[in-house]
Design a protein around this motif. Structure first.
Motif, PDB file in Angstrom:
ATOM      1  N   PHE A  73       0.843  -1.197   0.000  1.00 53.58           N
ATOM      2  CA  PHE A  73       0.000   0.000   0.000  1.00 53.58           C
ATOM      3  C   PHE A  73       0.880   1.250   0.000  1.00 53.58           C
ATOM      4  N   PRO A  74       0.345   2.371  -0.498  1.00 50.38           N
ATOM      5  CA  PRO A  74       1.141   3.598  -0.553  1.00 50.38           C
ATOM      6  C   PRO A  74       1.151   4.322   0.786  1.00 50.38           C
ATOM      7  N   THR A  75       2.261   4.971   1.076  1.00 51.72           N
ATOM      8  CA  THR A  75       2.326   5.918   2.184  1.00 51.72           C
ATOM      9  C   THR A  75       2.937   7.206   1.641  1.00 51.72           C
ATOM     10  N   GLU A  76       3.048   8.214   2.491  1.00 51.05           N
ATOM     11  CA  GLU A  76       3.655   9.468   2.045  1.00 51.05           C
ATOM     12  C   GLU A  76       5.164   9.343   1.890  1.00 51.05           C
ATOM     13  N   THR A  77       5.754   8.250   2.367  1.00 40.57           N
ATOM     14  CA  THR A  77       7.200   8.050   2.247  1.00 40.57           C
ATOM     15  C   THR A  77       7.501   7.126   1.072  1.00 40.57           C
ATOM     16  N   ASN A 133       5.354  17.187  22.269  1.00 39.74           N
ATOM     17  CA  ASN A 133       5.562  18.257  21.291  1.00 39.74           C
ATOM     18  C   ASN A 133       5.824  17.702  19.896  1.00 39.74           C
ATOM     19  N   VAL A 134       6.551  16.602  19.839  1.00 35.84           N
ATOM     20  CA  VAL A 134       6.889  16.003  18.547  1.00 35.84           C
ATOM     21  C   VAL A 134       5.632  15.504  17.844  1.00 35.84           C
ATOM     22  N   LEU A 135       4.783  14.793  18.572  1.00 38.41           N
ATOM     23  CA  LEU A 135       3.581  14.239  17.953  1.00 38.41           C
ATOM     24  C   LEU A 135       2.604  15.339  17.566  1.00 38.41           C
ATOM     25  N   ALA A 136       2.516  16.378  18.386  1.00 40.46           N
ATOM     26  CA  ALA A 136       1.625  17.489  18.055  1.00 40.46           C
ATOM     27  C   ALA A 136       2.059  18.185  16.769  1.00 40.46           C
ATOM     28  N   SER A 137       3.359  18.194  16.509  1.00 42.04           N
ATOM     29  CA  SER A 137       3.885  18.888  15.330  1.00 42.04           C
ATOM     30  C   SER A 137       3.971  18.002  14.092  1.00 42.04           C
ATOM     31  N   HIS A 138       4.213  16.692  14.268  1.00 38.17           N
ATOM     32  CA  HIS A 138       4.596  15.874  13.112  1.00 38.17           C
ATOM     33  C   HIS A 138       3.807  14.578  12.938  1.00 38.17           C
ATOM     34  N   TRP A 139       2.741  14.386  13.702  1.00 39.06           N
ATOM     35  CA  TRP A 139       1.837  13.257  13.449  1.00 39.06           C
ATOM     36  C   TRP A 139       0.476  13.782  13.050  1.00 39.06           C
ATOM     37  N   PRO A 140      -0.182  13.167  12.069  1.00 37.33           N
ATOM     38  CA  PRO A 140       0.327  12.114  11.200  1.00 37.33           C
ATOM     39  C   PRO A 140       1.457  12.647  10.303  1.00 37.33           C
ATOM     40  N   GLY A 141       2.396  11.771   9.941  1.00 36.78           N
ATOM     41  CA  GLY A 141       3.486  12.201   9.084  1.00 36.78           C
ATOM     42  C   GLY A 141       4.646  11.231   9.100  1.00 36.78           C
ATOM     43  N   PRO A 142       5.739  11.593   8.420  1.00 37.25           N
ATOM     44  CA  PRO A 142       6.874  10.676   8.225  1.00 37.25           C
ATOM     45  C   PRO A 142       7.829  10.631   9.415  1.00 37.25           C
ATOM     46  N   LEU A 143       7.280  10.387  10.593  1.00 33.31           N
ATOM     47  CA  LEU A 143       8.083  10.313  11.814  1.00 33.31           C
ATOM     48  C   LEU A 143       7.726   9.047  12.578  1.00 33.31           C
ATOM     49  N   THR A 144       8.746   8.260  12.904  1.00 33.13           N
ATOM     50  CA  THR A 144       8.591   7.044  13.708  1.00 33.13           C
ATOM     51  C   THR A 144       9.228   7.283  15.069  1.00 33.13           C
ATOM     52  N   HIS A 171      -0.676   9.587   4.719  1.00 35.09           N
ATOM     53  CA  HIS A 171      -1.267   9.262   3.418  1.00 35.09           C
ATOM     54  C   HIS A 171      -2.692   8.751   3.617  1.00 35.09           C
ATOM     55  N   PRO A 172      -3.675   9.317   2.916  1.00 33.11           N
ATOM     56  CA  PRO A 172      -5.076   8.925   3.143  1.00 33.11           C
ATOM     57  C   PRO A 172      -5.347   7.443   2.911  1.00 33.11           C
ATOM     58  N   VAL A 173      -4.701   6.845   1.899  1.00 32.09           N
ATOM     59  CA  VAL A 173      -4.947   5.425   1.624  1.00 32.09           C
ATOM     60  C   VAL A 173      -4.385   4.561   2.750  1.00 32.09           C
ATOM     61  N   ALA A 174      -3.190   4.898   3.219  1.00 31.45           N
ATOM     62  CA  ALA A 174      -2.592   4.132   4.317  1.00 31.45           C
ATOM     63  C   ALA A 174      -3.449   4.223   5.574  1.00 31.45           C
ATOM     64  N   ARG A 175      -3.871   5.434   5.919  1.00 30.84           N
ATOM     65  CA  ARG A 175      -4.697   5.600   7.123  1.00 30.84           C
ATOM     66  C   ARG A 175      -6.030   4.876   6.987  1.00 30.84           C
ATOM     67  N   GLY A 219      -0.731   5.822  -6.648  1.00 30.15           N
ATOM     68  CA  GLY A 219       0.119   6.776  -7.343  1.00 30.15           C
ATOM     69  C   GLY A 219       1.498   6.869  -6.713  1.00 30.15           C
ATOM     70  N   SER A 220       2.273   7.838  -7.171  1.00 32.13           N
ATOM     71  CA  SER A 220       3.640   8.012  -6.677  1.00 32.13           C
ATOM     72  C   SER A 220       3.641   8.576  -5.262  1.00 32.13           C
ATOM     73  N   CYS A 221       4.613   8.145  -4.475  1.00 30.80           N
ATOM     74  CA  CYS A 221       4.736   8.621  -3.098  1.00 30.80           C
ATOM     75  C   CYS A 221       5.316  10.030  -3.085  1.00 30.80           C
ATOM     76  N   GLU A 222       4.758  10.870  -2.253  1.00 31.66           N
ATOM     77  CA  GLU A 222       5.147  12.279  -2.235  1.00 31.66           C
ATOM     78  C   GLU A 222       6.527  12.498  -1.638  1.00 31.66           C
ATOM     79  N   GLY A 223       6.865  11.746  -0.591  1.00 34.24           N
ATOM     80  CA  GLY A 223       8.133  11.988   0.103  1.00 34.24           C
ATOM     81  C   GLY A 223       9.315  11.319  -0.553  1.00 34.24           C
ATOM     82  N   GLY A 224       9.181  10.019  -0.854  1.00 36.80           N
ATOM     83  CA  GLY A 224      10.222   9.301  -1.571  1.00 36.80           C
ATOM     84  C   GLY A 224      11.313   8.699  -0.712  1.00 36.80           C
TER      85      GLY A 224
END
Length: 429
Positions: A73-77, A133-144, A171-175, A219-224
């Motif tokens: 499945f696609p993600t933003e990464t 603070n990290v999750l408030a700023s960068h979740w959802p997103g490319p942060l583990t 990524h909407p499809v991943a979520r 489609g193509s992943c935005e982050g890569g």
């Protein structure tokens, strides 16, 4: 690869197939990310026939996940290869499909904080406050992030460690897939191990044809590039174990993260437990390599042209020998044997480097250079890197890559290219 617009295959038909399914698979279902919308973390219902078809495709993939199968499945990464993170047998299928070493842990993906707390954390254990603070700023997103794990997470996911790597993709499809499956999904990149990560569904098909049942093509992943991995379970200063889309500069702007460090594998630490028994992927094994040699040039721009020119002449001399081992990966576009084809991926320099004064004088073999400008920003370079490496392996004998400054997304780019490269050329000074 077929891209049906409706789901005509039933879950029963797919589950009746042998594992791995063999020729004719995976089934590829094309879905539009715009068909999936979230309101306060809840997936909204579809509003038209196209959206209903896309939701049905994701529902089929979610049913496969719940039944213990693996789905790409696609993600933003990059594209992920997912299985129910709480199902040990299902997770083992991920390792088998990829040919992945069992001591290389997986990242678990969630669609909500409630799912994280319910399935992944020990009972009555909150998310550690240092991550707020990290999750408030960068979740959802490319942060583990690294978290203490529940006993519900089988050891195969974490390679036996007491911590688990978790992220919430944007990524909407991943979520939507995770939400419809209603289980956390363990997912590394959807490629065979050591290969460049897939940023398009076609890349997944190239590597995993016959090994998995289904690809959701968003489609193509935005982050890569894969996600940033942050360890804030250790005492400060906290450490980025793998650089990615959330840059170190972004993290250092947050309270409590000003002194964040970046882990680097060196000769001094290569036998440490942190490297030999990593808690997160990307720290131990060779990665991201196409099927042709990659040479990375970490030289000043003032000498880049002359340094590459010298290497072209050396390769020409080698290719001229009857015993030369320089051969491209075989494909329909494999270069003619009388031609030495060199791929050149440029990053910082924005005009194609001209070597015609050198190459036009060389024969037996002749020299052909394929230029690719990867982008005008480091983020764009990261987005295009893996696809370009895959392209070069089908057309070239060898691939040259210009290094990029290790700031912002450039840190993640260089992390990946160094692992892909069989040789690194440095400034002679």
């Amino acid at each position: 690869m077929n891209h049906p617009t409706t789901v005509t295959t039933t879950i029963e038909q797919l589950l009746a197939l042998p594992q791995p399914p063999g020729p004719g698979f995976p089934l590829v279902l094309k879905v539009s990310p715009s068909s999936f919308r979230f309101n306060d973390g809840v997936l909204e219902p579809p509003s038209n026939d196209n959206e209903r078809n896309d939701h049905s495709s994701v529902a089929l993939a979610a049913a496969l996940i719940r039944a213990g199968r693996v789905v790409a499945f696609p993600t933003e990464t990059v594209y992920g290869l997912g299985a129910d993170a709480t199902n040990e047998a299902a997770v083992k299928r991920v390792f088998e499909a990829k040919g992945r070493p069992s001591d290389n842990p997986l990242i678990v993906h969630v669609s909500s904080l409630d799912m994280l707390s319910t399935h992944l954390l020990p009972q009555n254990t909150p998310i550690p406050s240092q991550y707020s603070n990290v999750l408030a700023s960068h979740w959802p997103g490319p942060l583990t992030i690294l978290l203490p794990k529940s006993d519900a997470v089988p050891p195969v996911v974490t390679a036996g460690h007491d911590s688990v790597a978790v992220r919430m993709p944007s990524h909407p499809v991943a979520r939507a897939l995770i939400a419809k499956a209603n289980v956390p999904i363990a997912a590394p990149s959807a490629n065979t191990s050591t290969r460049p990560s897939p940023t398009q569904a076609s890349h997944v098909h190239q590597d995993l044809s016959g090994r998995i049942l289904l690809i959701l093509d968003g489609g193509s992943c935005e982050g890569g590039l894969e996600s940033t991995v942050l360890d804030a379970l250790r005492p400060p200063p906290y450490v980025v174990l793998r650089p990615g889309g959330v840059t170190v500069e972004m993290l250092r702007k947050l309270d409590g993260f000003k002194d964040t460090l970046v882990f680097k594998k060196t000769k001094e630490n290569e036998t440490s437990s942190e490297v030999l028994a990593p808690v997160t992927p990307g720290m131990k094994y060779k990665h991201y390599s196409p099927r042709i040699p990659v040479i990375l040039f970490e030289v000043d721009q003032s000498v880049l042209h002359s340094t590459i020119q010298t290497r072209i002449l050396r390769l020409h001399a080698e290719k001229s020998k009857p015993s030369s081992t320089l051969t491209p990966h075989q494909s329909s576009s494999t270069p003619a044997p009388e031609t030495l084809t060199i791929g050149l991926l440029q990053t910082e320099t924005q005009m194609p480097l001209d070597f015609s004064l050198t190459t036009d004088t060389l024969t037996h073999p002749r020299i052909r250079i394929i230029h690719r400008l990867l982008g005008s920003s480091r983020a764009e370079v990261g987005r295009n890197l893996f696809a370009a490496l895959r392209e070069m392996e089908t057309e070239c004998h060898v691939c040259f890559v210009e290094g990029v400054r290790e700031v912002e997304e450039g840190l993640a780019v260089m992390n990946r290219v160094r692992k892909a490269a069989g040789e690194i050329v440095y400034d002679s000074k």
